[in-house]
Motif scaffolding. Structure first.
Motif: not given
Length: 198
Positions: A178-183
């Motif tokens: 999603t746009s609010d997740e950073i991996v």
């Protein structure tokens, strides 16, 4: 009639009041005595009897991996908080099925007053150890309940190294589901001795 003591004191006073000797300029050093100096014109002997390997290969290799994800809170373009996880894994000599250790941290952070240069957002992040197996030895991994100042841009999570003001790259960033997740992820391999891992 002046005594001998008075005469001696008078001479001392006169000597003290006498004008200083005339300055004749800088003092020159005597010429260097080279009569005992002898130049060594010989060659340095090399020991050709040593047939051992000169480039030592480490007996064991330790692979260190950091994997995790952040979920940004607040406005997507201007987040105010972050939650996530970090998993540290150490593998000895490629034995991925039986890691030497694993540590899982829960991450919770709030936005700082100022962002690092070029960062999209910067957070003060608390690392809480929630699970672990084995004994991890890798340097500079977070300790339980340690707080770190972390910022991110399009490709990197940056760390204010021990709050010194020196920002170092910590993890490589990829977009999440999603746009609010950073991996993020990071991996390195180093030579170790077995005693270090026991």
């Amino acid at each position: 009639m002046p005594t001998a003591r008075t005469r001696i004191l008078g001479l001392a006073v006169l000597a003290a009041c006498a004008p200083a000797a005339e300055d004749t300029g800088p003092v020159t050093l005597p010429p260097e005595d080279t009569s005992v100096f002898r130049e060594d014109t010989g060659t340095f002997p090399f020991d050709t009897s040593d047939t051992g390997v000169t480039d030592e290969v480490p007996a064991h290799l330790l692979t260190i991996r950091h994997d995790g994800a952040w979920l940004l809170g607040g406005d997507r373009g201007d987040p105010t908080s972050v939650t996530g996880t970090l998993v540290v894994t150490e593998v000895l000599d490629g034995a991925d099925e039986t890691p030497a250790c694993t540590e899982t941290f829960a991450l919770v952070g709030e936005r700082t007053d100022a962002d690092c240069t070029g960062c999209t957002a910067t957070f003060r992040v608390l690392h809480t150890l929630v699970a672990g197996a084995g004994t991890c030895r890798s340097p500079e991994r977070p300790a339980d309940t340690e707080e770190r100042t972390l910022g991110y841009d399009a490709g990197t999570v940056w760390w204010d190294w021990y709050d010194t003001g020196v920002w170092v790259p910590l993890w490589e960033v990829e977009p999440g589901d999603t746009s609010d997740e950073i991996v993020f992820a990071w991996e390195t391999t180093m030579g170790v001795t077995v005693e270090d891992m026991e």
